[in-house]
Design an enzyme around this catalytic site. Sequence first.
Site, PDB file in Angstrom:
ATOM      1  N   GLU A 331      64.272  85.480 108.715  1.00 56.86           N
ATOM      2  CA  GLU A 331      63.407  85.052 108.274  1.00 56.86           C
ATOM      3  C   GLU A 331      63.966  83.555 109.561  1.00 56.86           C
ATOM      4  O   GLU A 331      64.030  82.447 109.551  1.00 56.86           O
ATOM      5  CB  GLU A 331      63.394  83.905 107.381  1.00 56.86           C
ATOM      6  CG  GLU A 331      63.432  85.680 106.170  1.00 56.86           C
ATOM      7  CD  GLU A 331      62.935  84.495 104.729  1.00 56.86           C
ATOM      8  OE1 GLU A 331      62.297  85.105 103.119  1.00 56.86           O
ATOM      9  OE2 GLU A 331      63.563  83.895 104.113  1.00 56.86           O
ATOM     10  N   CYS A 332      62.352  83.503 110.488  1.00 58.32           N
ATOM     11  CA  CYS A 332      61.629  82.433 110.557  1.00 58.32           C
ATOM     12  C   CYS A 332      62.622  82.156 112.196  1.00 58.32           C
ATOM     13  O   CYS A 332      62.879  82.733 113.428  1.00 58.32           O
ATOM     14  CB  CYS A 332      61.254  80.965 110.203  1.00 58.32           C
ATOM     15  SG  CYS A 332      60.480  80.134 111.149  1.00 58.32           S
TER      16      CYS A 332
END
Length: 461
Positions: A331-332
């Site tokens: 994530e990210c």
Amino acid sequence: MTQAIAIAGTHSGVGKTSISIGLMRALSRRGLTVQSFKVGPDFIDPSHHWQATGRMGHNLDGWMLSAQTNLSLFQKYTANSDIAVVEGVMGLYDGFGPTTEAGSTAEMAKWLGIPVVLVVDARSMVRSAAAMVQGYANFDPEVNLVGVICNCVGSVGHGSLLREALERLPHVAFLGAIPRSDSVAIPERHLGLWMATEDDLGDMYIDALADLLEEHLDLDQLLSLSAMTSMPPPSPDDWMSSKLSHSQVRIGVARDNAFCFYYQENLELLENYGAELIEFSPLTDPLPKNLQGLYIGGGYPELYAEQLAANRSLVKSVRDFCYAGYPVYGECGGLMYLSQGIESLQGDRYSLVGIFPFWTRMSRKVKLGYAQVHTDSNNSQFGFPLDNCTIRGHRFHYSEILDGGGEVSTCYQVSGRGKSSVREGYKMKNTLASYVHLHFANNPEFAHSFVESCRQVANQQ
């Protein structure tokens, strides 16, 4: 019943976080067990809460999570506490959009049945502060606004004038005037406040905040107001009330200063579905042995890009792990780590895992907001996420994908308020990466499918 108070603001930047963590420490000094919460999609403030209370802080969110889930989380984590302090988000009535209370502190206070104290930046005003507070109190009569704290007060005389003006308001208690003090301002950077474990945010700093509040705030009256909580009866969600009895699978969780953004509920959900979470640091550690999956969350990989790139043995191990078909979710910051690498604002490049064909580049423009993910209907060959499912989250990043993003398969359609939907959710074999921080409690089956995908790998070993 646990007492509770929500600390809201007229707008962002009024000092909610400083007052909240100072209050948490001041109440803890009195021998109370304090449980903290943060309204909204914020990973940083709960780290300050933990530093102030010694207990894990938790997020509540009216847009990402249902009223029942928020209430269940609140009741679960307050069960063994004396008082809950809920730090609000933005202004009291700000949330998902300009015409809805979704995601706002006001909505959450009503759902949980807790009273609200409003923090006002009182610089350069006196009677106008009373007009402002009255407006906030009357805007939604269902919000139980019980008190006001004036922050950034210029002098003792200024504080006396504010008290005189605000004590005329009915049903809103004047709780104190906090003087302006640069020595207790939390430094900021591009993704918000600094984490609690970083420079100058230790116990001495939090104690200084508590000292300030003990001197200038009526804590006894605030405690009396917090007793006005009228929480609805318990209604626990199934995923929080019991754990599944499946055999455990080992999932590595990247966790250090570079990767520090995780919703606690995401981790607990994975554990509920049978994951044994093995934490490691991509900055310094090798890949843990005998893993069946990886979870690489968000954080600040751009600040540690050189050190991350220097840990070549781990970079290679993660690359080999992905190519071997083990489930990997990033994530990210995790997406940035799994890309070819990071390009800094100065143009320096740091090579990383390289599973995806694109580089990520830092920019000066933030991309933020709530996001709703809808997964494709033909993901069965991928293992996770679920076919044709919807799950909510948020985006908050300064990096962007350079040329090459179109060369990799995607399995998400991502939409946000006022924005056209876009293709996202980059995948290669059983590796999935996205800029969206998902809250698994919005759709627990997402976490379940990830663990089951890891279990299938374990059964094949």
